[in-house]
Enzyme design. Structure first.
Site, PDB file in Angstrom:
ATOM      1  N   ASN A  62       1.963 114.084  96.537  1.00  0.00           N
ATOM      2  CA  ASN A  62       1.393 114.254  95.197  1.00  0.00           C
ATOM      3  C   ASN A  62      -0.077 113.852  95.187  1.00  0.00           C
ATOM      4  O   ASN A  62      -0.483 112.885  95.843  1.00  0.00           O
ATOM      5  CB  ASN A  62       2.204 113.517  94.118  1.00  0.00           C
ATOM      6  N   GLU A  64      -3.081 113.185  92.457  1.00  0.00           N
ATOM      7  CA  GLU A  64      -3.355 112.977  91.033  1.00  0.00           C
ATOM      8  C   GLU A  64      -4.841 113.142  90.725  1.00  0.00           C
ATOM      9  O   GLU A  64      -5.668 113.271  91.631  1.00  0.00           O
ATOM     10  CB  GLU A  64      -2.834 111.594  90.613  1.00  0.00           C
ATOM     11  N   CYS A  73       2.326 117.843  92.067  1.00  0.00           N
ATOM     12  CA  CYS A  73       3.442 117.172  92.742  1.00  0.00           C
ATOM     13  C   CYS A  73       3.466 117.527  94.235  1.00  0.00           C
ATOM     14  O   CYS A  73       2.951 118.564  94.663  1.00  0.00           O
ATOM     15  CB  CYS A  73       4.766 117.616  92.134  1.00  0.00           C
ATOM     16  N   GLU A  75       6.022 118.486  96.030  1.00  0.00           N
ATOM     17  CA  GLU A  75       6.813 119.683  96.343  1.00  0.00           C
ATOM     18  C   GLU A  75       6.004 120.954  96.169  1.00  0.00           C
ATOM     19  O   GLU A  75       6.030 121.858  97.012  1.00  0.00           O
ATOM     20  CB  GLU A  75       8.052 119.759  95.432  1.00  0.00           C
ATOM     21  N   CYS A 112      10.832 117.484  89.976  1.00  0.00           N
ATOM     22  CA  CYS A 112      10.673 117.572  88.518  1.00  0.00           C
ATOM     23  C   CYS A 112      10.936 119.006  88.058  1.00  0.00           C
ATOM     24  O   CYS A 112      11.059 119.934  88.870  1.00  0.00           O
ATOM     25  CB  CYS A 112       9.267 117.123  88.106  1.00  0.00           C
ATOM     26  N   CYS A 115       8.484 121.669  89.307  1.00  0.00           N
ATOM     27  CA  CYS A 115       8.692 121.986  90.734  1.00  0.00           C
ATOM     28  C   CYS A 115       9.951 122.830  90.911  1.00  0.00           C
ATOM     29  O   CYS A 115       9.980 123.751  91.738  1.00  0.00           O
ATOM     30  CB  CYS A 115       8.777 120.710  91.559  1.00  0.00           C
TER      31      CYS A 115
HETATM   32  N1  THU Z   1       5.887 113.701  91.312  1.00  0.00           N
HETATM   33  C1  THU Z   1       6.066 114.481  92.412  1.00  0.00           C
HETATM   34  O1  THU Z   1       5.200 114.548  93.298  1.00  0.00           O
HETATM   35  N2  THU Z   1       7.193 115.190  92.501  1.00  0.00           N
HETATM   36  C2  THU Z   1       8.184 115.188  91.566  1.00  0.00           C
HETATM   37  O2  THU Z   1       9.064 116.042  91.602  1.00  0.00           O
HETATM   38  C3  THU Z   1       8.185 114.157  90.536  1.00  0.00           C
HETATM   39  C4  THU Z   1       6.852 113.598  90.238  1.00  0.00           C
HETATM   40  C5  THU Z   1       4.635 112.958  91.181  1.00  0.00           C
HETATM   41  C6  THU Z   1       3.756 113.458  90.073  1.00  0.00           C
HETATM   42  C7  THU Z   1       2.954 112.222  89.771  1.00  0.00           C
HETATM   43  O3  THU Z   1       1.856 112.180  90.669  1.00  0.00           O
HETATM   44  C8  THU Z   1       3.885 111.081  90.074  1.00  0.00           C
HETATM   45  O4  THU Z   1       4.911 111.615  90.899  1.00  0.00           O
HETATM   46  C9  THU Z   1       4.521 110.439  88.853  1.00  0.00           C
HETATM   47  O5  THU Z   1       5.104 111.384  88.040  1.00  0.00           O
END
Ligand code: THU
Length: 160
Positions: A62, A64, A73, A75, A112, A115
């Site tokens: 991930n 940000e 994310c 994925e 999530c 994704c």
């Molecule tokens: N996140 C992911 O990388 N994958 C997911 O399926 C769930 C959430 C990341 C997004 C964000 O950077 C952090 O986790 C918190 O939500």
């Protein structure tokens, strides 16, 4: 009025060590990829590793952004890279590992909703299932044979 019941069945592995060797190695790649997460805002790091049918393994973490919605994310980082670099390769297996920087958690971290929708698109495109394994930093690994189990009643191109 009638009702519609939707059921999903996932497999549970007691630990990473219980995974088939090929999947264990994929999960280890996800764990490595997680180290490259850039998550100063959520302090939640996620890694993903995607096995393609050309034997390539694409990883993602991930990423940000100070403008929160601009982040992505793990994925989708992996899946979009794979689709961009190897558009004709099929996606076979996705391994996901996630957890907070602040505590060690054994709760399996599923993809999530956004994704799931992205993965669903490629599962439809390639007309074959993508197996998804996900875990926390320790503990159980859950396996879904197909993205469909994780996104029942999905919106797809058949609705357009
Ligand atoms: N996140 C992911 O990388 N994958 C997911 O399926 C769930 C959430 C990341 C997004 C964000 O950077 C952090 O986790 C918190 O939500």
């Amino acid at each position: 009025m009638k009702s519609l019941k939707i059921e999903s069945t996932l497999d549970i592995f007691d630990s990473m060590e219980a995974l088939p060797l090929e999947v264990l190695m994929l999960m280890q790649r996800a764990i490595e990829a997680r180290k490259n997460a850039y998550a100063p805002y959520s302090e939640f790091n996620v890694g993903a590793a995607l096995l393609l049918d050309n034997n390539e393994i694409i990883t993602g973490s991930n990423q940000e952004n100070a403008s929160y919605p601009s982040g992505l994310c793990a994925e989708r980082t992996a899946v979009y890279y794979a689709a961009s670099q190897y558009p004709s390769a099929k996606m076979l297996t996705l391994a996901i590992v996630g957890g907070s920087q602040l505590k060690t958690s054994s709760v399996p971290i599923p993809p999530c909703g956004a994704c799931r929708q992205a993965i669903a698109e490629y599962e439809m495109k390639q007309a074959s299932p993508i197996a998804i394994y996900f875990m926390g930093e320790t503990g159980q690994v859950l396996k879904s044979d197909s993205l469909k189990n994780l996104l029942p009643f999905m919106f797809d191109k058949s609705a357009l």
